[in-house]
Each structure stands twice: as structure tokens, then as C-alpha cells.
Design a protein around this motif. Sequence first.
Motif, PDB file in Angstrom:
ATOM      1  N   GLY A   1       0.846  -1.193   0.000  1.00  0.00           N
ATOM      2  CA  GLY A   1       0.000   0.000   0.000  1.00  0.00           C
ATOM      3  C   GLY A   1       0.874   1.233   0.000  1.00  0.00           C
ATOM      4  O   GLY A   1       1.680   1.442  -0.886  1.00  0.00           O
ATOM      5  N   PHE A   2       0.753   2.040   1.046  1.00  0.00           N
ATOM      6  CA  PHE A   2       1.502   3.289   1.150  1.00  0.00           C
ATOM      7  C   PHE A   2       2.674   3.185   2.113  1.00  0.00           C
ATOM      8  O   PHE A   2       3.322   4.182   2.402  1.00  0.00           O
ATOM      9  CB  PHE A   2       0.563   4.414   1.596  1.00  0.00           C
ATOM     10  CG  PHE A   2      -0.553   4.637   0.614  1.00  0.00           C
ATOM     11  CD1 PHE A   2      -0.387   5.477  -0.465  1.00  0.00           C
ATOM     12  CD2 PHE A   2      -1.763   3.966   0.756  1.00  0.00           C
ATOM     13  CE1 PHE A   2      -1.403   5.672  -1.387  1.00  0.00           C
ATOM     14  CE2 PHE A   2      -2.788   4.144  -0.163  1.00  0.00           C
ATOM     15  CZ  PHE A   2      -2.605   4.996  -1.234  1.00  0.00           C
ATOM     16  N   SER A   3       2.936   2.002   2.631  1.00  0.00           N
ATOM     17  CA  SER A   3       4.014   1.853   3.606  1.00  0.00           C
ATOM     18  C   SER A   3       5.162   1.023   3.041  1.00  0.00           C
ATOM     19  O   SER A   3       4.976   0.172   2.186  1.00  0.00           O
ATOM     20  CB  SER A   3       3.495   1.221   4.900  1.00  0.00           C
ATOM     21  OG  SER A   3       3.094  -0.102   4.669  1.00  0.00           O
TER      22      SER A   3
ATOM     23  N   ASP B   1      -0.051  13.809   1.748  1.00  0.00           N
ATOM     24  CA  ASP B   1       0.767  14.751   0.991  1.00  0.00           C
ATOM     25  C   ASP B   1       1.807  15.442   1.853  1.00  0.00           C
ATOM     26  O   ASP B   1       2.488  16.354   1.394  1.00  0.00           O
ATOM     27  CB  ASP B   1      -0.128  15.814   0.326  1.00  0.00           C
ATOM     28  CG  ASP B   1      -0.979  15.218  -0.782  1.00  0.00           C
ATOM     29  OD1 ASP B   1      -0.443  14.424  -1.563  1.00  0.00           O
ATOM     30  OD2 ASP B   1      -2.176  15.558  -0.855  1.00  0.00           O
TER      31      ASP B   1
ATOM     32  N   ASN C   1       7.234   8.973  -6.192  1.00  0.00           N
ATOM     33  CA  ASN C   1       5.788   8.938  -6.174  1.00  0.00           C
ATOM     34  C   ASN C   1       5.250  10.190  -6.838  1.00  0.00           C
ATOM     35  O   ASN C   1       5.361  11.279  -6.275  1.00  0.00           O
ATOM     36  CB  ASN C   1       5.318   8.866  -4.713  1.00  0.00           C
ATOM     37  CG  ASN C   1       3.860   8.615  -4.596  1.00  0.00           C
ATOM     38  OD1 ASN C   1       3.107   9.560  -4.435  1.00  0.00           O
ATOM     39  ND2 ASN C   1       3.446   7.387  -4.682  1.00  0.00           N
TER      40      ASN C   1
ATOM     41  N   ASN D   1       3.130   6.725   4.876  1.00  0.00           N
ATOM     42  CA  ASN D   1       1.681   6.705   5.022  1.00  0.00           C
ATOM     43  C   ASN D   1       1.061   7.357   3.799  1.00  0.00           C
ATOM     44  O   ASN D   1       1.738   8.031   3.030  1.00  0.00           O
ATOM     45  CB  ASN D   1       1.242   7.509   6.258  1.00  0.00           C
ATOM     46  CG  ASN D   1       1.658   6.858   7.535  1.00  0.00           C
ATOM     47  OD1 ASN D   1       1.323   5.723   7.799  1.00  0.00           O
ATOM     48  ND2 ASN D   1       2.411   7.589   8.345  1.00  0.00           N
ATOM     49  N   LYS D   2      -0.242   7.203   3.669  1.00  0.00           N
ATOM     50  CA  LYS D   2      -0.965   7.900   2.615  1.00  0.00           C
ATOM     51  C   LYS D   2      -1.104   9.361   3.019  1.00  0.00           C
ATOM     52  O   LYS D   2      -1.438   9.671   4.153  1.00  0.00           O
ATOM     53  CB  LYS D   2      -2.346   7.279   2.406  1.00  0.00           C
ATOM     54  CG  LYS D   2      -3.089   7.912   1.244  1.00  0.00           C
ATOM     55  CD  LYS D   2      -4.411   7.214   0.987  1.00  0.00           C
ATOM     56  CE  LYS D   2      -5.071   7.852  -0.228  1.00  0.00           C
ATOM     57  NZ  LYS D   2      -6.293   7.172  -0.609  1.00  0.00           N
TER      58      LYS D   2
ATOM     59  N   PRO E   1       0.885  10.055  -1.973  1.00  0.00           N
ATOM     60  CA  PRO E   1      -0.497  10.067  -2.455  1.00  0.00           C
ATOM     61  C   PRO E   1      -0.847   8.780  -3.207  1.00  0.00           C
ATOM     62  O   PRO E   1      -2.002   8.432  -3.344  1.00  0.00           O
ATOM     63  CB  PRO E   1      -0.561  11.286  -3.367  1.00  0.00           C
ATOM     64  CG  PRO E   1       0.835  11.556  -3.765  1.00  0.00           C
ATOM     65  CD  PRO E   1       1.717  11.037  -2.673  1.00  0.00           C
ATOM     66  N   PHE E   2       0.174   8.074  -3.689  1.00  0.00           N
ATOM     67  CA  PHE E   2       0.014   6.784  -4.377  1.00  0.00           C
ATOM     68  C   PHE E   2       1.097   5.851  -3.843  1.00  0.00           C
ATOM     69  O   PHE E   2       2.130   6.315  -3.358  1.00  0.00           O
ATOM     70  CB  PHE E   2       0.174   6.947  -5.891  1.00  0.00           C
ATOM     71  CG  PHE E   2      -0.806   7.907  -6.497  1.00  0.00           C
ATOM     72  CD1 PHE E   2      -2.097   7.507  -6.796  1.00  0.00           C
ATOM     73  CD2 PHE E   2      -0.444   9.219  -6.754  1.00  0.00           C
ATOM     74  CE1 PHE E   2      -3.010   8.390  -7.335  1.00  0.00           C
ATOM     75  CE2 PHE E   2      -1.344  10.117  -7.298  1.00  0.00           C
ATOM     76  CZ  PHE E   2      -2.634   9.703  -7.596  1.00  0.00           C
ATOM     77  N   PRO E   3       0.902   4.537  -3.951  1.00  0.00           N
ATOM     78  CA  PRO E   3       1.953   3.626  -3.498  1.00  0.00           C
ATOM     79  C   PRO E   3       3.290   3.950  -4.188  1.00  0.00           C
ATOM     80  O   PRO E   3       3.330   4.181  -5.395  1.00  0.00           O
ATOM     81  CB  PRO E   3       1.433   2.243  -3.903  1.00  0.00           C
ATOM     82  CG  PRO E   3      -0.055   2.411  -3.887  1.00  0.00           C
ATOM     83  CD  PRO E   3      -0.289   3.806  -4.402  1.00  0.00           C
TER      84      PRO E   3
ATOM     85  N   GLU F   1       5.166  11.303   3.071  1.00  0.00           N
ATOM     86  CA  GLU F   1       3.901  10.625   2.790  1.00  0.00           C
ATOM     87  C   GLU F   1       3.698  10.499   1.284  1.00  0.00           C
ATOM     88  O   GLU F   1       4.248  11.282   0.511  1.00  0.00           O
ATOM     89  CB  GLU F   1       2.730  11.389   3.406  1.00  0.00           C
ATOM     90  CG  GLU F   1       2.776  11.422   4.915  1.00  0.00           C
ATOM     91  CD  GLU F   1       1.615  12.203   5.510  1.00  0.00           C
ATOM     92  OE1 GLU F   1       1.229  11.885   6.640  1.00  0.00           O
ATOM     93  OE2 GLU F   1       1.091  13.128   4.842  1.00  0.00           O
TER      94      GLU F   1
END
Length: 161
Positions: free
Chosen positions: A47-49, A69, A91, A66-67, A75-77, A73
Motif C-alpha cells: 500500500g503506502f508503507s 501529501d 511517487n 503513510n498515505k 499520495p500513491f503507493p 507521505e
Amino acid sequence: MKVRFKLVVLFFLFANHMMAAKIVELPGIIKPQSIEINKDELIIVDGFSINVYSLKTFKLKTKFGNKGDGPGEFPFPPRVKVFSDFIFAENQYRIFWFSRNGKLLKEKKVSHFTSYTPFKDIFIGQTLKLNFKDLQGGTVIIEVTNSDIGKIKEIYNTEID
């Protein structure tokens, strides 16, 4: 229902021409997007991690990202490349340098969607600039950059239909 991800790790024993496999459970991994192996670590983007495991014990060493901005962080994997002393993530319009233990070292915004591929001490960047004005065509650019993504030389530039 709890979802579990099991990873089959293959070790090729070239000296004996044998193959051994080990199945381990990695709690918390649900939808892995990519897996990288670097020395004694297994790096999984889920995912985002970004999850870093020991290859010896398969214990989670660190988890970051994390997900969102904000700093560090996504915004996409993210797409990840692993180096001996840092983890490089990209990203959309931002690129990140993380320490091997997950500390955000540096983050940089880039003006166009560019995919970077590390090559020794430099990066090869492929940029796609679309013509949004009339929604037709664009430009593909391939360039060599330094480790801070500063342009060294453009090696390819072509218009597309």
C-alpha cells in the motif's frame, strides 16, 4: 476476516545445486506492490508503507510511509529502489531519500512525472510531458542526473503523437 500474506523465500544453493524454500508469515502485509532484497533485508511496499524485514529472522525491523501529501507521505503507493545506505522512493511528482531505518533524509519535488532508475552513482530519468492544452502528443525525455537529481545531460528527446 483477517488477511494474511505468506511469502515463499527461495534460496538457491549453487554449490549443491539444491533449492530450499521457506514459508514465513508476515503479519500486516495485505497487498504487496513490490519486493526488494538488499543484503540481509527484505523490503516490501505494501500500500503506502515501506516495510523492512530481516532476512535472517523475518522480523519487522521498521515500517514507514503513510498515505498523504505531507513530508514522507505518498499520495500513491511508492516505487522503491534500495541502496546500501539509503532507500530511494518516488511517487508522482516527488522523490524521497530515507535512511535504512526509515528516517526521512530528503524530499524533492520534480516538475514533471519522471521515473528514475539508479545506475552506480547517477540516475537515469525518463520524463513524459503530455500536451494537456489540446490533449494530443507530448515529449519523452531521457536524462542523466546526479545523486541529487540535478541534470547532468539530456540523452534523448522526442515528440510523440
